[in-house]
Enzyme design. Structure first.
Site, PDB file in Angstrom:
ATOM      1  N   GLU A 141       0.824  -1.158  -0.035  1.00 58.52           N
ATOM      2  CA  GLU A 141      -0.217  -0.090  -0.034  1.00 58.52           C
ATOM      3  C   GLU A 141       0.889   1.233  -0.076  1.00 58.52           C
ATOM      4  OE1 GLU A 141      -3.937  -1.816   2.261  1.00 58.52           O
ATOM      5  OE2 GLU A 141      -2.497  -0.444   3.549  1.00 58.52           O
TER       6      GLU A 141
ATOM      7  N   GLU B   5      -5.526  -8.298   1.031  1.00 59.87           N
ATOM      8  CA  GLU B   5      -6.243  -7.928   2.194  1.00 59.87           C
ATOM      9  C   GLU B   5      -7.681  -7.561   2.234  1.00 59.87           C
ATOM     10  OE1 GLU B   5      -4.221  -4.774   4.553  1.00 59.87           O
ATOM     11  OE2 GLU B   5      -2.263  -5.661   4.197  1.00 59.87           O
TER      12      GLU B   5
END
Length: 444
Positions: free
Chosen positions: A168, A356
């Site tokens: 991320e 995720e």
């Protein structure tokens, strides 16, 4: 619609995910150097609860029993990250043999249990020694990271087939270098812009470093994502949503695909140009084998003339009228379907793994059990959206729940609990929640 594991196909990978700093503890043991999160967590006022991850879940000492829990729940894959400062305490140069040995043991244990190790190179724990030299704002970080990636490839590549380069990048650059809410706590465009460009370069260089040593590995990287919707029908609202989407979902993905930065959607990104050197735009691209999609909620945005750059402000989750999680996030499962469709529309995206997805609640034990029906409902609703996308031809080939166990939730401390496994931090006792038992049956 009834959910069955078989409906997702025999090649679909089922796993759980963790991050080194959130679970390992042992921050001063066996030669590990300090990370930016050690510094940040020990700075008063940075963590809402005043806590730190010096011990966390003590995974460093309990990895054998914790990985066994993954097998007990019938998952196939174990996604975990390597702590850069545990392997290279100063960020570069001197190797730490005890740090390398720890991850050798974790990988061996994972394989011993019949699980696939999926390794993330960077999950936010930059060595403090490198931050002292500018961190992600220093262009040299691209070379430092490539060196680290090469070290990991040589050390673990004989047993690790699946790799993720960055976790991320939009989150650690926005929260860490623009808003100051995460480590290293910097604020302003003068930190954010160079950090973005250097992270985007490192994303590709890290991929190339892995590929040079491991030509047959499966190499991906992960992107935070939120489906962006305009809160109103006006042109201004639509414009705000377009610019917000460029930052939330396109800022690092499109350069990796060889499309460059999304200048047209977010003109303020032209401010990146002073940091771009000849040849950089070509170097941003890397042919990833898979894209890791990570998502928790949608973004509903409205036009706001007082918000610089994007002219967009997020509508507070509590004003949307839906169920909220312990993080204060809206539960809206269709977010996952729309993102899968959006990512799959790129010709360069051949495979998508949901690396995720999960939910935090304030779980408490009752009579030796942890009942979490809302988490089970969340998982089922989101898996239905995965199946919906699959049926429409989206090449989604895996789902990793975040996370294996409750852990240190960054600036939120230990209060929100994302895990399938409950952790009593005082005793380090583990309890399989009802959601873990649901997965055990579903995947059995």
């Amino acid at each position: 619609m009834e959910l069955r594991k078989a409906d997702f196909g025999p090649q679909f990978r089922w796993g759980v995910a963790t991050a080194a700093y959130q679970i390992e503890g042992a921050v001063k043991e066996d030669g590990r150097g300090p990370s930016i999160w050690d510094t940040f967590a020990h700075t008063p006022g940075r963590i809402k609860t005043g806590e730190n991850a010096d011990v966390a879940c003590d995974f460093y000492h309990r990895y054998r029993e914790d990985t066994a829990l993954i097998r007990e729940m019938n998952f196939q894959a174990h996604r975990f990250s390597l702590a850069w400062p545990r392997i290279l305490p100063e960020g570069r140069g001197r190797l730490n043999p005890k740090g390398l040995d720890f991850y050798q043991r974790v990988i061996d244990r994972t394989l011993e249990l019949g699980l696939e190790p999926w390794v993330t190179l960077y999950h936010w724990d930059l060595p403090q020694a490198l931050e002292d030299q500018g961190g992600w704002t220093n262009r040299d970080v691209v070379g430092w990271f490539a060196e680290y990636a090469a070290v990991c490839a040589r050390a673990f590549g004989d047993r690790v087939r699946h790799w993720m380069v960055l976790n991320e990048p939009a989150v650690f650059t926005v929260l860490g270098y623009l808003q100051g809410r995460h480590a290293p706590g910097r604020r302003g465009l003068s930190s954010f812009l160079p950090a973005v460009h250097h992270a985007a370069l490192a994303q590709a260089e890290g991929g190339r470093a892995l590929r040079a040593s491991l030509p047959n590995a499966q190499i991906g990287t992960t992107f935070s994502a939120s489906y962006v919707q305009a809160a109103g029908p006006t042109w201004l609202s639509q414009m705000a949503a377009t610019q917000y989407d460029a930052i939330a979902n396109r800022l690092f993905l499109e350069p990796a695909l060889g499309l460059g930065y999304p200048w047209k959607r977010a003109p303020f990104l032209h401010l990146l140009r002073p940091y771009i050197r000849p040849g950089d735009l070509e170097r941003l691209a890397f042919d990833f084998d898979f894209i890791g999609l990570q998502t928790y909620f949608r973004q509903l945005v409205r036009f706001d003339p007082l918000m610089p750059a994007t002219w967009a402000r997020e509508v507070p989750h509590e004003e949307r009228g839906g169920e909220l999680t312990a993080m204060g996030w809206e539960v809206w499962p269709e977010n996952l379907y729309h993102l899968l469709k959006q990512f799959a529309a790129y010709p360069g995206v051949r495979r998508i793994i949901i690396t995720e997805n999960g939910v935090a609640y304030l779980d408490t034990p009752e009579g030796g059990r942890v009942h979490d029906p809302k988490r089970i409902a969340f998982i089922q609703a989101h898996l239905l959206q995965v199946r919906r996308a699959q049926q429409e031809g989206v090449p989604v080939e895996g789902y990793f729940y975040w996370s294996l166990m409750d852990n240190f939730e960054w600036a939120e401390g230990y209060r929100p609990r994302f895990g399938l496994v409950y952790v009593d931090y005082a005793t380090q006792k583990r309890i399989l929640k009802d959601s873990a038992l649901w997965f055990r049956e579903f995947l059995g």
